[in-house]
Design a protein around this motif. Structure first.
Motif, PDB file in Angstrom:
ATOM      1  N   ASP A   8       0.839  -1.197   0.000  1.00 24.48           N
ATOM      2  CA  ASP A   8       0.000   0.000   0.000  1.00 24.48           C
ATOM      3  C   ASP A   8       0.875   1.249   0.000  1.00 24.48           C
ATOM      4  O   ASP A   8       1.961   1.257   0.591  1.00 24.48           O
ATOM      5  CB  ASP A   8      -0.888   0.052   1.253  1.00 24.48           C
ATOM      6  N   ILE A   9       0.374   2.289  -0.649  1.00 22.78           N
ATOM      7  CA  ILE A   9       1.038   3.594  -0.598  1.00 22.78           C
ATOM      8  C   ILE A   9       0.441   4.345   0.580  1.00 22.78           C
ATOM      9  O   ILE A   9      -0.779   4.402   0.739  1.00 22.78           O
ATOM     10  CB  ILE A   9       0.839   4.367  -1.909  1.00 22.78           C
ATOM     11  N   VAL A  10       1.292   4.891   1.431  1.00 20.30           N
ATOM     12  CA  VAL A  10       0.866   5.626   2.616  1.00 20.30           C
ATOM     13  C   VAL A  10       1.288   7.077   2.420  1.00 20.30           C
ATOM     14  O   VAL A  10       2.447   7.353   2.112  1.00 20.30           O
ATOM     15  CB  VAL A  10       1.508   5.030   3.889  1.00 20.30           C
ATOM     16  N   LEU A  11       0.326   7.985   2.579  1.00 18.83           N
ATOM     17  CA  LEU A  11       0.591   9.398   2.344  1.00 18.83           C
ATOM     18  C   LEU A  11       0.306  10.235   3.577  1.00 18.83           C
ATOM     19  O   LEU A  11      -0.670   9.998   4.284  1.00 18.83           O
ATOM     20  CB  LEU A  11      -0.296   9.923   1.207  1.00 18.83           C
ATOM     21  N   GLN A  12       1.149  11.207   3.795  1.00 18.86           N
ATOM     22  CA  GLN A  12       0.896  12.254   4.776  1.00 18.86           C
ATOM     23  C   GLN A  12       0.796  13.534   3.963  1.00 18.86           C
ATOM     24  O   GLN A  12       1.658  13.820   3.144  1.00 18.86           O
ATOM     25  CB  GLN A  12       2.050  12.354   5.765  1.00 18.86           C
ATOM     26  N   SER A  13      -0.272  14.279   4.163  1.00 23.07           N
ATOM     27  CA  SER A  13      -0.406  15.523   3.417  1.00 23.07           C
ATOM     28  C   SER A  13      -1.324  16.468   4.161  1.00 23.07           C
ATOM     29  O   SER A  13      -1.706  16.216   5.304  1.00 23.07           O
ATOM     30  CB  SER A  13      -0.930  15.251   2.003  1.00 23.07           C
TER      31      SER A  13
END
Length: 85
Positions: A28-33
């Motif tokens: 999975d791609i995990v993003l913080q934004s």
């Protein structure tokens, strides 16, 4: 959780830190934004995907991804695809 750091938005300077990782155990791609503002959340909630109810489901949120992070997202997609193989 085994997160592989992909990169941080190079334009953030000392404020903000939109970041991309890949979870090596799930690919999975995990993003913080940035949290989307109320106007963006309303617009997303009012526009539905075909076959889906209006609104933002519990457990989901709307985030904004700065355009500067796009190259890192491409890299994260490549890493995630390779991890899945």
């Amino acid at each position: 959780m085994d997160l592989q750091f992909i990169g941080i938005d190079p334009e953030t300077g000392n404020v903000g830190s939109p970041t991309a990782w890949v979870d090596n155990s799930t690919a999975d791609i995990v993003l913080q934004s940035y949290t989307a503002d109320d106007a963006t959340r309303r617009a997303c909630a009012e526009n539905t995907a075909p076959g889906h109810a209006k609104g933002i489901p519990v457990g989901e949120t709307v985030i904004r991804i700065p355009v500067h992070l796009v190259p890192l997202l491409r890299k994260a997609c490549d890493v995630a695809e390779q991890a899945r193989l």
